[in-house]
Design a protein around this motif. Structure first.
Motif, short mmCIF file in Angstrom:
data_model
loop_
_atom_site.label_atom_id
_atom_site.label_comp_id
_atom_site.label_asym_id
_atom_site.label_seq_id
_atom_site.Cartn_x
_atom_site.Cartn_y
_atom_site.Cartn_z
N VAL A 108 1.12 -1.15 -0.19
CA VAL A 108 0.32 0.26 -0.15
C VAL A 108 0.87 1.54 0.12
O VAL A 108 0.64 2.23 -0.80
N SER A 109 1.75 1.13 0.90
CA SER A 109 2.73 2.73 1.47
C SER A 109 3.74 2.45 1.57
O SER A 109 3.55 1.10 2.58
N ALA A 110 5.09 3.26 1.62
CA ALA A 110 6.34 2.74 2.46
C ALA A 110 6.55 3.90 2.65
O ALA A 110 6.50 5.47 2.12
N ASN A 111 6.97 4.67 4.15
CA ASN A 111 7.02 6.29 4.34
C ASN A 111 8.42 5.87 5.02
O ASN A 111 8.12 5.20 6.05
N TRP A 112 8.75 6.56 4.54
CA TRP A 112 10.48 7.18 5.10
C TRP A 112 10.20 8.36 6.57
O TRP A 112 9.50 9.16 6.60
N SER A 113 10.84 7.71 7.67
CA SER A 113 10.53 8.80 8.82
C SER A 113 12.15 9.19 9.28
O SER A 113 12.74 8.14 9.61
N SER A 114 11.62 10.43 8.77
CA SER A 114 13.56 10.73 9.30
C SER A 114 13.97 10.76 10.41
O SER A 114 15.26 10.51 11.19
N LYS A 115 12.80 10.56 11.50
CA LYS A 115 13.39 11.25 13.15
C LYS A 115 13.41 9.32 13.37
O LYS A 115 14.43 9.67 13.76
N ASN A 116 12.88 8.55 13.07
CA ASN A 116 13.98 6.68 13.50
C ASN A 116 14.48 6.28 12.32
O ASN A 116 15.02 4.86 12.77
N LYS A 117 14.99 6.61 11.04
CA LYS A 117 15.35 6.45 10.71
C LYS A 117 14.81 5.06 9.60
O LYS A 117 16.26 3.96 9.77
N ILE A 118 14.06 4.61 10.04
CA ILE A 118 13.41 3.80 9.35
C ILE A 118 12.46 4.59 8.05
O ILE A 118 11.64 4.68 7.79
N TRP A 119 11.58 2.88 7.28
CA TRP A 119 10.59 3.35 6.24
C TRP A 119 9.43 2.31 6.86
O TRP A 119 10.74 0.93 7.40
N ASN A 120 8.73 2.97 6.82
CA ASN A 120 7.35 2.21 7.47
C ASN A 120 6.29 1.71 6.19
O ASN A 120 6.14 2.38 5.60
N ILE A 121 6.42 0.13 6.20
CA ILE A 121 5.60 0.05 5.15
C ILE A 121 4.22 -0.90 5.40
O ILE A 121 4.05 -1.30 6.34
N GLU A 122 2.99 -0.62 4.51
CA GLU A 122 2.25 -1.03 5.21
C GLU A 122 1.19 -1.66 3.74
O GLU A 122 1.78 -1.97 2.42
N THR A 123 0.97 -2.70 4.48
CA THR A 123 0.52 -3.92 3.19
C THR A 123 -1.32 -4.69 3.58
O THR A 123 -1.33 -4.06 5.41
N THR A 124 -1.33 -4.95 3.15
CA THR A 124 -2.84 -5.62 2.87
C THR A 124 -2.71 -7.35 2.79
O THR A 124 -1.49 -7.46 1.72
N GLU A 134 -6.78 -7.44 5.66
CA GLU A 134 -6.66 -6.70 6.91
C GLU A 134 -5.21 -6.08 6.21
O GLU A 134 -4.29 -6.63 5.59
N THR A 135 -4.88 -5.20 7.63
CA THR A 135 -4.01 -4.26 7.35
C THR A 135 -2.19 -5.30 8.27
O THR A 135 -2.61 -6.20 9.25
N ILE A 136 -1.53 -4.94 8.01
CA ILE A 136 -0.22 -5.92 8.26
C ILE A 136 0.52 -5.31 7.40
O ILE A 136 1.19 -4.30 6.38
N LYS A 137 1.76 -4.43 8.73
CA LYS A 137 3.11 -3.37 8.98
C LYS A 137 3.72 -3.60 9.02
O LYS A 137 4.02 -4.91 9.96
N TYR A 138 5.05 -3.89 8.58
CA TYR A 138 6.42 -3.72 8.57
C TYR A 138 6.76 -2.67 8.28
O TYR A 138 6.35 -1.11 8.15
N SER A 139 8.30 -2.42 9.25
CA SER A 139 9.34 -1.61 9.49
C SER A 139 10.47 -2.03 8.62
O SER A 139 10.78 -3.29 8.68
N CYS A 140 11.25 -1.09 8.00
CA CYS A 140 12.98 -2.07 7.68
C CYS A 140 14.01 -0.50 7.90
O CYS A 140 13.65 0.83 7.34
N ASN A 141 15.09 -1.18 7.59
CA ASN A 141 16.53 0.42 7.90
C ASN A 141 16.42 0.36 6.22
O ASN A 141 16.86 1.09 5.74
N PHE A 142 16.62 -0.87 5.31
CA PHE A 142 16.96 -0.60 3.68
C PHE A 142 16.06 -1.30 3.34
O PHE A 142 15.16 -2.59 2.98
N LEU A 143 15.35 -0.30 1.92
CA LEU A 143 13.61 -1.03 0.72
C LEU A 143 14.77 -1.44 -0.47
O LEU A 143 15.67 0.04 -0.81
N LEU A 144 14.76 -2.88 -0.62
CA LEU A 144 15.45 -2.59 -1.83
C LEU A 144 14.13 -3.79 -2.76
O LEU A 144 13.55 -4.34 -2.71
#
Length: 492
Positions: A108-124, A134-144
């Motif tokens: 659905v979306s990938a949102n970079w957080s400058s504060k936490n220095k991570i990508w917040n990923i939203e999937t369904t 249903e919505t399942i959320k992930y986070s990562c330091n690097f997105l490939l």
């Protein structure tokens, strides 16, 4: 750092040819990094699992389309889709990569957080018990991103007049299913690209007549499905050495042919036309049906193995019609010349819809990122977008050659960041440098599928590292062995 179970050092998007290759490099070159693969479909394989139409095969040789780290051992250099799919899945199984894949994750979306220095990923994803989304959320330091370059949900079909009037079946190759009947039927395939020239000779084996209806011709060249030189060296040398030799043989030959086509287009055009006329005979209208208006490699050349398309034409099982469509009729297609093509089945091999972000919205601090406003760095990262890379292959050579280089570079970058305690890496283009070069599209093709989507794609500049080389040997030097202390990279 987010410590939930859904946080990973690296998230790989897509479990196709590129995604499985990326996972290999991450777990072998960055063994201390946690990673997962998010795949929107239910199976490994990407393109090679999605497309099920008859005759699906590679349009380049497997010595260059195969992974650098895993020799291709099958007999055919131009391989069928099921063999390629098995190759990808066997790689995933042998290396335990299949256990790292989370299927049915629609991005659905990938949102970079400058504060936490991570990508917040939203999937369904569909709940297995309730079948509700249903919505399942992930986070990562690097997105490939390894999800390819086109929309997996639907291909491109023009808005033909009378489309619904046709009484037979209409199917896009991307939606082909095993229950589609074409034996002893009249089939019209609309298109002249790689998909059409693959489909037509295979359909002609069972169909009554297959008509390839093209608005304009493509350059089509034949190549043996088995590489005799490669087979010789496979018998003579250890498999890995033979594979590397055959890989470089084909890389250098294809690069030579590409450069020749760019520098001497008239010579290459005459050569291709001569070969086509030699195969089809002097009485065939090569000028109308096999002579494009553009120069070679302004669009990708179509490859046919063992003259299969030309043989089907010679056997009278296939005909080529070069004309434009006025409208669909109950019995077929009415052309602007006044001729009507009767059909039981119409296949719209009319192209793809480009989508390099797999339908995902990209954001930075909750603000949507517009890719056309950004430049590509080394053909893999984006200006002012942190900790993200994308695997995009060559347009003039095998896809995997470039994606392998991209994955190796990403691993070097991740190790460099760890060694120097960096959390963030962002390519940045200085305004003064941007003003010094001309903007160029990242794809220099005039193919319809490129022109339709060019305004949605990022830009490239006219100088390295902001320009794509389309040259594998040169990229080895400028990507694989380039300095990570590049002034265009900003580390935090």
């Amino acid at each position: 750092m987010n410590t939930t179970n859904n946080h990973f050092d690296v998230l790989i998007i897509g479990a196709g040819l590129s995604g499985i290759g990326a996972a290999h490099y991450i777990q072998n070159r960055c063994p201390d990094r946690s990673y997962a693969i998010l795949e929107m479909r239910e199976a490994i394989g990407g393109t090679w699992d999605l497309f099920r139409y008859p005759g699906i095969r590679s349009d380049s040789d497997m010595y260059t389309l195969g992974y650098a780290f895993r020799p291709w051992k099958e007999a055919k250099a131009i391989a069928d889709g099921s063999s390629i799919l098995n190759y990808i899945r066997q790689t995933a199984t042998d290396e335990g990569i299949d256990k790292k894949i989370q299927f049915n994750r629609k991005l659905v979306s990938a949102n970079w957080s400058s504060k936490n220095k991570i990508w917040n990923i939203e999937t369904t994803a569909k709940n297995k018990e309730t079948q509700e989304e249903e919505t399942i959320k992930y986070s990562c330091n690097f997105l490939l991103m390894c999800s390819g370059y086109y929309n997996y949900n639907e291909g491109y079909t023009p808005n033909f007049e009378g489309f619904k009037d046709f009484e037979g079946k209409i199917v896009h190759p991307q939606k082909w299913t095993s229950d589609i009947e074409y034996q002893n039927k009249k089939v019209v395939v609309i298109g002249s690209g790689a998909t059409a020239v693959t489909l037509v000779p295979e359909l002609s084996k069972k169909a009554k007549l297959v008509t390839m209806l093209q608005r304009s011709p493509s350059y089509i060249i034949s190549q043996p499905s088995k590489d005799k030189i490669a087979d010789f060296f496979r018998r003579l040398l250890p498999s890995k050495i033979a594979y590397e030799f055959n890989r470089w043989k084909n890389v250098l030959f294809s690069l030579f042919f590409y450069k020749l086509a760019i520098k001497k287009p008239s010579f290459v055009k005459k050569y291709i036309k001569k070969q086509t006329r030699k195969t089809l005979g002097k009485n065939y209208d090569v000028e109308t049906h096999f002579t494009p208006k553009y120069d070679p490699w302004k669009q990708r050349l179509c490859l046919v193995p063992d003259n299969d398309l030309f043989n089907s034409i010679n056997s009278k099982k296939t005909e080529i019609v070069t004309d434009t469509i006025e409208k669909f009729t109950p019995k077929g297609i009415l052309l602007n010349s006044g001729k009507e093509l009767e059909a039981d089945l119409i296949v719209t091999a009319t192209g793809l819809k480009l989508d390099i972000m797999s339908g995902m919205t990209i954001k930075k601090a909750d603000k949507e990122i517009k890719l056309p406003n950004h430049y590509m760095y080394r053909g893999m990262m984006f200006s002012d977008i942190p900790n993200m890379a994308i695997c995009v292959g060559y347009t003039n050579a095998s896809w995997t050659l470039k994606t392998d280089l991209t994955c190796v570079y990403v691993c070097r970058l991740l190790n460099h960041m760890k060694k120097n305690n960096y959390e963030v890496c962002t390519p940045h283009l200085e305004q003064e440098l941007e003003d010094s070069f001309e903007n160029e599209p990242i794809l220099d093709f005039n193919s319809s599928y490129v022109l339709r989507s060019i305004d949605s794609l990022p830009k490239q500049g006219s100088k390295i590292p902001w320009k794509l080389n389309q040259n594998y040997p040169l990229d080895i030097m400028t990507i694989k062995y380039s300095s990570l202390k590049d002034e265009a990279l900003v580390y935090e």
